[in-house]
Structure formats: C-alpha cells, structure tokens
Motif scaffolding. Structure first.
Motif, mmCIF file in Angstrom:
data_model
loop_
_atom_site.group_PDB
_atom_site.id
_atom_site.type_symbol
_atom_site.label_atom_id
_atom_site.label_comp_id
_atom_site.label_asym_id
_atom_site.label_seq_id
_atom_site.Cartn_x
_atom_site.Cartn_y
_atom_site.Cartn_z
ATOM 1 N N HIS A 1 0.402 -8.137 1.022
ATOM 2 C CA HIS A 1 -0.718 -7.988 0.236
ATOM 3 C C HIS A 1 -2.178 -8.855 -0.207
ATOM 4 O O HIS A 1 -2.956 -8.631 -0.643
ATOM 5 N N ASP B 1 1.300 -0.938 -3.398
ATOM 6 C CA ASP B 1 2.070 -0.929 -2.274
ATOM 7 C C ASP B 1 1.614 0.080 -1.457
ATOM 8 O O ASP B 1 1.388 1.337 -1.835
ATOM 9 N N HIS C 1 6.135 -8.698 3.197
ATOM 10 C CA HIS C 1 5.389 -7.702 2.163
ATOM 11 C C HIS C 1 4.493 -8.634 1.457
ATOM 12 O O HIS C 1 3.254 -7.960 1.095
ATOM 13 N N SER D 1 2.169 -8.790 -8.514
ATOM 14 C CA SER D 1 2.558 -7.574 -8.472
ATOM 15 C C SER D 1 3.906 -7.323 -9.275
ATOM 16 O O SER D 1 4.207 -8.107 -10.224
#
Ligand code: KG4
Ligand code: ZN
Length: 368
Positions: free
Chosen positions: A130, A337, A126, A157
């Motif tokens: 980004h 996200d 993940h 984030s």
C-alpha cells in the motif's frame, strides 16, 4: 491501458515485466507492471456485492470467489497489457497479512505459475505494498521520479492502520498501529450505526462533503493515547457516535432510539463530525512521529483504502505544504486493494534479490 502497442513494447527494450496477484481480502486482482513503476494493466474484481448483506467480508465466500475469478482476472490483465505469460519476468503475490483462505488461493496460484514458467516468485507484504501505490504511474515520464528517503509511511485501510519509518522502499520499520479497529473498519462500523450502505467509508465521505454538513456539530473525541504513543485507537470514537445516534443505553441495555429517526441533515453532521475526529487522530500521530524521527523524513508515502477520503487527502496535502515533505498519495483507483502495488513492490524486492521459493507461506498476521 490506452495506447499500448505490443511491437513498441518489446522491440529494443529490456523492460522488466512483473505479474502481480492480490487475493488477501475481498478483491481478486491481477496486474502487469513494467520496470516497477509503470502500470501496463490493473484488473480488480470486487466482491462488495457478495458481502454487502453481511456488512463485512465472509472469509469462506471470499475464498470461493477468488478461486472462481482469479484465472479470468489474470488472463484479462495479460491481455490488456499485451503481454503473453512467457514474457512475464517474475510473479509477485501478496502473501501476508490477510484472510488465510483468500491468501492461500493467490499464493497457490502464483507458485503454480512461477514454477511452470520457470520464473522467480516474489512474496510481497500487502501492507508495505500500500505504501508503494503512490509511486505507480501510467505514463513513462511519470515513472522516473522517485521519493527521497528516509520517508514516513502511513497505511490506513479496512484491515490496517499503521505508521512506518521507511529507510528505503524495501527496508521498513513499523512505528505504531491501531490497538483496536482499523480506520476503514471504524468508518464501516460508523456507517452501519448511521444506517448507510456498506462499505461505509465512501458513504460517510459523500455525506461529510455536503456543503451544509457541520463538522463541529458533535465534539467527538480525538484519540491521543499516552503522550509518547504512536499507536491509534478508534473504538472510543465509534462508541461516542453510537451514543450520539441512539442515546445512552438503559439498565436493560436497550437504546433510546435508532438511526431511522435521524434527518438527512443530522446524518450529514454526524458523518462530518466523525470524519473530523478520525482524520484528526491520524494527523496528530503523523505530527508526533515527525517530531520523533532521528533523521527528519524527506517524504511521506500514504496508501490504503481510507487515503481515498477527501478530508484525509486535503489534510495530508496541507501537512506536506507546511513541512516540505514530498507527499506521495495514490490516485483513487490505487488507494483500495489492487495488484499493481503488489507487482510494483515485487519488482523492487526482485531488484534487491529478495525472491521467494516454493516454500512461500500464506501468513495471516502482520510482520513486525
Ligand atoms: O485498502 P482496502 O481496499 O482494504 C484493505 O486492505 O483493508 O480498504 C477498504 C477500506 C474500507 O473500510 C472502506 O470503507 C475504506 O477503505 N474507504 C474509505 C473511503 N473509500 C474507501 N474510507 C473513508 N473514505 C473513503 N472515501
Ligand atoms: Zn489493503
């Protein structure tokens, strides 16, 4: 997505269509991306309303909401992309890092889909995804230009704050990360201290942007850590803000006042001063990293919810102008996200043969 016609899409093209699934935290998301770059659909069901009263994500509530929402979200992503399940070439899923319950919902669903369709399954990191968000495009012509490597990567984030050396889109080495709060988490906690709504980043950004806000009203500390360090720390800044708002705690631990005594002007000054120090710390580490690379980076890829921040975006653009780096900043909808970044990076991994099998695990921790 505007203007897609199913006939135009499938006739005479060998487009690779990847379905992306993202459930690592509190956004239930699915997307269809063509040839790695072109977003055909991106659906995000936010759970902010479910977690707001707790001022943070409650894992059990998040897992249940993912389980309820994921299939409708996938159906919508396919419908908006004018793609049927049988036309999907691969299923990519964010499988690390994140909250274990939420990750398991996405990973189990992706495995079931890939297995039943007989299509490859791709596990995607993940945080690395980004970094890919700034390369997504909604128009075919935008999809052509790729950044040069090596590149410097920055992810800021709610859950992550890390810098990366990128040799390619799929060969990524972590240079440093936060030793305490993530940058977005620091914004969210700062907002709580200031009595602002959750999630706090956008609220602080809004106040700091007000024309009368003075970013030098408070000399908050810009964290440097050791001279060679490429790590980040935001806890000292958070404590400095707490003391500025509530005064120093007495012997019994009680503070002198709380945020209810702040005027609007004071709240705006505190927000702007906090933001200046937080962004300043990130810029300092980026400059440090640039000075340390063996091969000078050609590009700067940034992503994560905090790259929606007005001041950070402005300072990143200024850094790129000064250094000649090719900056890739996602549009606001791909900062937070989403599953398009998962499908996009998933396509790159697929191209280099990095596919997963049904033993793919949901992993809560960051890879090194
Ligand atoms: O990337 P993301 O959706 O979630 C994680 O992967 O963690 O980022 C969410 C974070 C929240 O902490 C939110 O406060 C922050 O991004 N954020 C912002 C802004 N918009 C979102 N922080 C500062 N300024 C903003 N404009
Ligand atoms: Zn994220």
């Amino acid at each position: 997505m505007p203007g897609w016609s199913p006939r135009a899409i499938r006739l005479g093209t060998e487009a690779m269509l990847v379905l992306g699934i993202e459930t690592s935290c509190d956004e239930t998301a699915a997307a269809v991306v063509e040839d790695g770059r072109q977003v055909r659909s991106s659906i995000v069901a936010s759970q902010d309303d479910l977690h707001e009263e707790f001022r943070g994500v409650v894992p059990e509530i998040a897992s249940r909401a993912h389980a309820e929402r994921l299939l409708p979200v996938i159906r919508r992503a396919l419908a908006e992309a004018c793609v049927s399940l049988s036309e999907v070439d691969a299923v990519a899923v964010g499988h690390r890092p994140g909250l274990i319950g939420p990750l398991l919902v996405g990973v189990a669903s992706a495995k079931a889909l890939a297995w039943s369709l007989g299509k490859p399954l791709v596990g995607v990191d993940h945080v690395h995804a980004h970094l890919y968000a700034g390369l997504l495009a909604e128009e075919p012509r935008q999809a052509e230009d790729m950044p040069d490597f090596p590149a410097l990567g920055l992810v800021v984030s709610g859950g992550h704050t890390s810098m990366f050396a990128m040799h390619s889109l799929t060969e990524i080495t972590r240079l440093g990360g936060t030793i305490d709060d993530a940058m977005g988490e620091a914004f969210d906690k700062a907002a709580t201290i200031l009595g602002l709504p959750y999630p706090g980043g956008p609220a602080i950004d809004r106040l700091a942007r007000q024309p009368e806000a003075n970013d030098r009203a408070h000399a908050f500390p810009i964290s440097r850590l050791a001279p060679e360090s490429l790590d980040f720390s935001f806890s000292g800044l958070k404590t400095a803000l707490l003391y500025a708002v509530r005064g120093r705690p007495g012997v019994g631990g009680d503070f002198e006042r709380d945020h209810t005594s702040l005027s609007d002007r004071e709240r705006a000054d505190l927000s702007a001063s906090f933001e200046r120090a937080a962004v300043g710390a990130v810029m300092l580490k980026l400059e440090r990293a640039l000075g340390r690379c063996d091969r000078p980076p050609r590009s700067l890829l940034a992503g994560g919810g905090v790259t929606a921040n007005t001041r950070l975006r402005r300072e990143l653009v200024a850094l790129a102008d000064r250094t000649g780096l090719d900056l890739r900043l996602p549009p606001l909808r791909y900062c937070v996200d989403n599953a398009a970044m998962i499908a996009g990076l998933g396509s790159e991994l697929l191209k280099v043969g990095r596919v997963s099998d049904l033993s793919l695990r949901a992993v809560p921790t960051t890879s090194v």
